[in-house]
Scaffold this motif. Structure first.
Motif, mmCIF file in Angstrom:
data_model
loop_
_atom_site.group_PDB
_atom_site.id
_atom_site.type_symbol
_atom_site.label_atom_id
_atom_site.label_comp_id
_atom_site.label_asym_id
_atom_site.label_seq_id
_atom_site.Cartn_x
_atom_site.Cartn_y
_atom_site.Cartn_z
ATOM 1 N N ARG A 6 13.135 39.292 -4.853
ATOM 2 C CA ARG A 6 12.570 38.707 -6.068
ATOM 3 C C ARG A 6 12.129 37.312 -5.708
ATOM 4 O O ARG A 6 12.942 36.427 -5.511
ATOM 5 C CB ARG A 6 13.633 38.655 -7.167
ATOM 6 N N SER A 12 16.636 29.097 -7.195
ATOM 7 C CA SER A 12 17.647 29.939 -7.834
ATOM 8 C C SER A 12 17.438 31.373 -7.402
ATOM 9 O O SER A 12 16.324 31.858 -7.304
ATOM 10 C CB SER A 12 17.534 29.836 -9.341
ATOM 11 N N ASN A 13 18.500 32.039 -7.147
ATOM 12 C CA ASN A 13 18.447 33.416 -6.691
ATOM 13 C C ASN A 13 18.837 34.310 -7.858
ATOM 14 O O ASN A 13 19.908 34.196 -8.406
ATOM 15 C CB ASN A 13 19.437 33.577 -5.549
ATOM 16 N N THR A 14 17.934 35.207 -8.233
ATOM 17 C CA THR A 14 18.261 36.039 -9.387
ATOM 18 C C THR A 14 18.840 37.376 -8.981
ATOM 19 O O THR A 14 19.261 38.143 -9.786
ATOM 20 C CB THR A 14 16.997 36.309 -10.205
ATOM 21 N N ASN A 16 21.428 38.131 -6.775
ATOM 22 C CA ASN A 16 22.866 38.240 -6.538
ATOM 23 C C ASN A 16 23.646 37.431 -7.539
ATOM 24 O O ASN A 16 23.121 36.595 -8.236
ATOM 25 C CB ASN A 16 23.199 37.715 -5.146
ATOM 26 N N THR A 17 24.925 37.683 -7.571
ATOM 27 C CA THR A 17 25.751 36.871 -8.444
ATOM 28 C C THR A 17 26.230 35.623 -7.740
ATOM 29 O O THR A 17 26.931 34.839 -8.299
ATOM 30 C CB THR A 17 26.982 37.670 -8.876
ATOM 31 N N GLN A 39 21.304 50.813 -6.924
ATOM 32 C CA GLN A 39 20.903 50.672 -8.330
ATOM 33 C C GLN A 39 20.251 49.338 -8.597
ATOM 34 O O GLN A 39 19.182 49.250 -9.165
ATOM 35 C CB GLN A 39 22.113 50.786 -9.256
ATOM 36 N N ASN A 40 20.915 48.280 -8.226
ATOM 37 C CA ASN A 40 20.385 46.985 -8.633
ATOM 38 C C ASN A 40 20.391 45.954 -7.521
ATOM 39 O O ASN A 40 20.334 44.766 -7.779
ATOM 40 C CB ASN A 40 21.198 46.456 -9.822
ATOM 41 N N ARG A 273 32.348 34.213 -8.653
ATOM 42 C CA ARG A 273 30.922 34.298 -8.911
ATOM 43 C C ARG A 273 30.129 33.304 -8.088
ATOM 44 O O ARG A 273 28.955 33.487 -7.819
ATOM 45 C CB ARG A 273 30.624 34.022 -10.388
ATOM 46 N N ARG A 335 28.552 45.713 -15.520
ATOM 47 C CA ARG A 335 27.090 45.715 -15.612
ATOM 48 C C ARG A 335 26.641 44.419 -14.999
ATOM 49 O O ARG A 335 26.644 43.386 -15.636
ATOM 50 C CB ARG A 335 26.664 45.723 -17.074
ATOM 51 N N ASN A 337 23.818 42.152 -13.516
ATOM 52 C CA ASN A 337 22.383 41.885 -13.409
ATOM 53 C C ASN A 337 21.526 43.026 -13.915
ATOM 54 O O ASN A 337 20.381 43.149 -13.520
ATOM 55 C CB ASN A 337 21.977 41.605 -11.957
ATOM 56 N N CYS A 338 22.057 43.889 -14.763
ATOM 57 C CA CYS A 338 21.220 44.935 -15.315
ATOM 58 C C CYS A 338 21.824 45.378 -16.630
ATOM 59 O O CYS A 338 22.959 45.061 -16.948
ATOM 60 C CB CYS A 338 21.093 46.115 -14.363
ATOM 61 N N LEU A 339 21.043 46.126 -17.403
ATOM 62 C CA LEU A 339 21.472 46.495 -18.745
ATOM 63 C C LEU A 339 22.448 47.659 -18.728
ATOM 64 O O LEU A 339 23.400 47.700 -19.481
ATOM 65 C CB LEU A 339 20.248 46.917 -19.565
ATOM 66 N N SER A 340 22.160 48.637 -17.856
ATOM 67 C CA SER A 340 22.982 49.838 -17.896
ATOM 68 C C SER A 340 23.851 49.866 -16.660
ATOM 69 O O SER A 340 23.492 49.340 -15.622
ATOM 70 C CB SER A 340 22.090 51.069 -17.923
#
Lengths: 397, 269
Positions: A6, A12-14, A16-17, A39-40, A273, A335, A337-340
């Motif tokens: 991304r 800022s890194n989106t 990873n946590t 998945q993510n 985190r 969950r 970095n993603c909704l599901s």
């Protein structure tokens, strides 16, 4: 499959946590023993048990906390902790082990030894449990409506080779064990810190401080320059919440420090985190009387599983459970970095500790065609009309 | 932003009710997808958003926001979004190393019995500061989003203090500044609760709010295709005081969520 890049303009890194930054064009910083999630794109490490990796969605994400509710005798949860640490030794990660009852050295000496020459054997069994390939030579003639259904797998293994297998009957060689860098925290040897106004009681405060010191000193949070090779820190915290940690949440209905454990877990998750670390925490939940506390603790962690062993309970003699050692309940999946999140197929899981593998399988009822069923009804019929007709007992008009 | 939810609630980024207090709660489920929805909704509507992220890091929200089509990092740079990083800054406060002015909002970690005054002052400062961006851009009405007020109960803050905090926030944000408030509260599973529990907090907040969205699992058991049910309770709005409740089932996807009436899931039909 590499995680999708991304490309954001700032630093800022989106993806990873953690705060560690991935370089987009040049060499991808890869840490041994980790892989990106399909998945993510999260960075995952193996928990040491491949079926557990499958159940929690591919592995433990770096920066998260796995909560294990102990079984009554703390045998299988301790086994999971040892698998986790052994996996860290084999992958070359750094370890941090904290316990209050047994000395960390004792736990380290009990680690199972890895099976390194059994690759061929494992691959054979994995090949058999593959999902159905597109050109199935044996097309179904009678039950053709089920042709397109996926094949039922009772043994949950993932097809990618990630994680290792361990032989429980042998302990790890001392050379392999010494090669791993392990930080130890033994609560009974720590001097109590007497600071008055801290929100946490002294043992948790000291443990948190020690974890933070290790993370900062070894550079897991990105504070040291990138000359060192990046590595993951595995934290194993044994039996938090028990009385030996100075916490009375297990013995009182209204404990004096009822928020100590939850504040500790909150602060620990904040630490995780912002660094490249993974933590496994075992809690003796069967001792905690207040159910609300357990609910809070589960919500404060990312992944939560509970082990229920059959030993000593009436389920041990139940024929339904005769192949297994206990049940595994998955209470929460994260969950990130993603909704599901990864929704599991089934929630009825049972585990079995074999010498070379800790398997987690779907619990299913066997078909009710046993001999004893019809035999019982025969004797009942015979008893009911035994006095009248002596001939044909099964015909009762 | 979930288009189906917008049509259920009769709200679009161009026209939505102001002075609204929306309570999102859950029981044995995870209602944080509704927080992601409201965050992207209000950012699209051009409001000034003050987000208290107490349980997840900023990168988590921004990753989900990207899938929903808003860029949180850009909004933060422009000044439209103010994010309080509660989780990552907590370790400094708990270990008592960081006593600077910046961690004043997190003073409840140091002294849980003292209440949430520091947090309220932060919110107050943030929502009153509008329209001082570059080129004189002024944002719409302020919005306060709180992800997980019930984690404060786990950290030792009393229910009374939290209810005081929400009353102060409602008075400032909704009544005075005509803005909106969305709060997430997570409840315990048992109905027979302890006195100082999250159920008490949820009941107190439902009494104060205008719209209550409650997410829980299906009463008939676990299902792979339907992730849960959401009940919408319109409590009171402006002149008309009506009390209407509806229940929907939902399913979460990678880039959104779909809501449908009970029994009309695609897995069933």
């Amino acid at each position: 499959m590499a995680a999708p890049m991304r490309g954001m303009a700032g630093s800022s890194n989106t993806g990873n946590t953690t705060s560690f930054q991935k370089k987009t064009h040049s060499k991808l910083v890869s840490i041994p023993g980790t892989r990106p999630s399909v998945q993510n794109g999260q960075l995952l490490v193996s928990s040491g048990v491949s079926s557990l990796d499958y159940v929690i969605g591919g592995g433990l994400a770096v920066g998260t906390l796995l909560l294990v509710e102990e079984d009554r005798f703390d045998s299988y949860s301790r086994m999971l902790l040892k698998y986790f640490l052994a996996e860290g030794v084999v992958c070359g990660h750094e370890l941090f082990l904290a316990s209050a009852r047994d000395h960390p050295d004792e736990i380290m000496q009990e680690l199972p030894s890895p099976i390194v020459d059994d690759v061929a054997g494992i691959k054979m069994s994995e090949g058999q449990s593959q999902p159905s390939d597109p050109e199935n030579p044996d097309t179904m003639k009678i039950a053709w409506r089920y042709q397109n259904q996926p094949r039922v797998q009772t043994a949950l293994v993932s097809s990618m080779r990630f994680g290792h297998y361990y032989d429980v009957s042998k302990t790890m060689e001392p050379e392999l064990q010494q090669a791993a860098k392990c930080h130890r925290f033994y609560q009974l040897q720590e001097t109590p810190v007497t600071k008055g106004s801290s929100p946490l009681p002294s043992p948790y405060q000291a443990l948190l401080k020690s974890i933070q010191t290790v993370i900062r000193k070894e550079g897991f949070d990105g504070s040291t320059p990138q000359s060192k090779v990046r590595n993951v820190l595995r934290l194993g915290l044994h039996s938090l919440g028990s009385v030996l940690w100075g916490d009375d949440v297990c013995c009182n209905d209204n404990p004096a420090h009822c928020h100590a454990l939850s504040t500790f877990l909150y602060a620990l998750r904040g630490l995780l985190r912002s660094s490249l670390s993974v933590a496994i925490v075992t809690v003796p939940s069967h001792l905690i009387q207040n159910r609300a506390v357990m609910g809070r603790i589960i919500r404060l962690s990312d992944t939560a599983i509970a082990l229920e062993s059959f030993r000593g309970s009436e389920k041990e003699t139940n024929p339904l459970y005769k192949d297994y050692h206990g049940l595994l309940h998955v209470h929460q999946l994260p969950r990130l970095n993603c909704l599901s999140c990864e929704v599991p197929d089934t929630k009825d899981l049972a585990f079995k500790l074999k010498r070379k593998q800790f398997t987690i399988e779907r619990l299913h009822l066997p078909p009710d065609l046993s001999e004893t069923v019809s035999r019982v009804s025969k004797t009942e019929l015979a008893a009911g009309c035994g006095s009248t007709a002596t001939g044909n007992k099964h015909l009762d008009f | 932003m979930f288009p189906e939810l917008n049509s259920i609630l009769n709200a679009t980024p161009d026209g939505f009710k102001s002075s609204d207090f929306i309570l999102v709660s859950d029981r044995r489920a995870d209602a944080s997808f509704l927080i992601h929805h409201h965050l992207s909704f209000y950012l699209r509507a051009g409001c000034k958003v003050c987000f208290l992220g107490l349980v997840q890091s900023f990168s988590h929200y921004s990753a989900v926001g990207q899938r929903l089509g808003v860029s949180l990092a850009q909004a933060r740079e422009k000044g439209q979004l103010v994010f309080l990083e509660g989780l990552k800054n907590s370790i400094g406060v708990v270990l008592q190393e960081d006593t600077s002015q910046e961690t004043q909002p997190l003073s409840y970690l140091r002294t849980p019995g003292a209440g949430l005054e520091g947090l309220f002052r932060f919110v107050d400062r943030c929502v009153r500061q509008r329209g001082d961006g570059d080129a004189g851009e002024s944002w719409g009405p302020p919005v306060l989003l709180i992800d997980d007020l019930s984690v404060l109960l786990s950290l030792g803050v009393s229910v009374g203090a939290i209810l005081d905090f929400t009353l102060y926030c409602q008075a400032t944000v909704c009544s005075e500044l005509q803005g909106n408030m969305v709060i997430l509260v997570r409840c315990e599973e048992d109905a027979d609760d302890d006195e100082e529990g999250s159920n008490l907090l949820q009941r107190g907040l439902v009494h104060q709010c205008n719209l209550a969205l409650h997410v829980e699992g299906l009463p008939t058991g676990y299902c792979r295709d339907i992730h849960g049910q959401m009940s919408v309770w319109w409590r009171q709005g402006g002149e008309t005081i009506y009390n209407q409740r509806k229940i929907f089932h939902f399913k979460l996807h990678d880039k959104g969520a779909s809501f449908f009436a009970r029994g009309t899931s695609s897995a069933v039909l």
